[in-house]
Design a protein around this motif. Structure first.
Motif, PDB file in Angstrom:
ATOM      1  N   LEU A  30       0.819  -1.211   0.000  1.00  0.00           N
ATOM      2  CA  LEU A  30       0.000   0.000   0.000  1.00  0.00           C
ATOM      3  C   LEU A  30       0.853   1.261   0.000  1.00  0.00           C
ATOM      4  N   LEU A  31       1.900   1.268   0.787  1.00  0.00           N
ATOM      5  CA  LEU A  31       2.779   2.430   0.860  1.00  0.00           C
ATOM      6  C   LEU A  31       3.495   2.653  -0.472  1.00  0.00           C
ATOM      7  N   THR A  32       3.993   1.589  -1.062  1.00  0.00           N
ATOM      8  CA  THR A  32       4.683   1.704  -2.343  1.00  0.00           C
ATOM      9  C   THR A  32       3.734   2.176  -3.439  1.00  0.00           C
ATOM     10  N   THR A  33       2.511   1.657  -3.434  1.00  0.00           N
ATOM     11  CA  THR A  33       1.513   2.086  -4.411  1.00  0.00           C
ATOM     12  C   THR A  33       1.176   3.563  -4.220  1.00  0.00           C
ATOM     13  N   GLY A  34       1.009   3.975  -2.981  1.00  0.00           N
ATOM     14  CA  GLY A  34       0.725   5.377  -2.698  1.00  0.00           C
ATOM     15  C   GLY A  34       1.860   6.285  -3.148  1.00  0.00           C
ATOM     16  N   LEU A  35       3.092   5.869  -2.909  1.00  0.00           N
ATOM     17  CA  LEU A  35       4.236   6.668  -3.343  1.00  0.00           C
ATOM     18  C   LEU A  35       4.338   6.715  -4.866  1.00  0.00           C
TER      19      LEU A  35
END
Length: 75
Positions: free
Chosen positions: A10-15
């Motif tokens: 989720l964090l990587t997708t958001g970034l």
């Protein structure tokens, strides 16, 4: 374990979305401290569970040590 993987995805997708929307932002400068913070947060939430498992294992070691001492006549 799965929870940490989900948070990382989720964090990587958001970034990645932020990098596409605002290419002026250096995602490495923002992303690395953010990922470290999420990892430390995940570990801090997992510590009570890890502590319980550690205590159970140490109790088992103590029981086996006492049994060995009784067998060899040390106690």
């Amino acid at each position: 374990m799965l929870n940490a993987l989900v948070w990382n995805v989720l964090l990587t997708t958001g970034l990645a979305i932020v990098a596409k929307i605002m290419p002026q932002i250096n995602v490495w400068l923002v992303g690395l401290p953010l990922k470290v913070f999420v990892a430390l947060l995940t570990v801090s939430f997992a510590m009570p569970l890890i502590w319980e498992v550690f205590q159970k294992q140490m109790y088992g070691v103590q029981v086996h040590q006492m049994a060995l001492l009784r067998i060899f006549g040390g106690y």
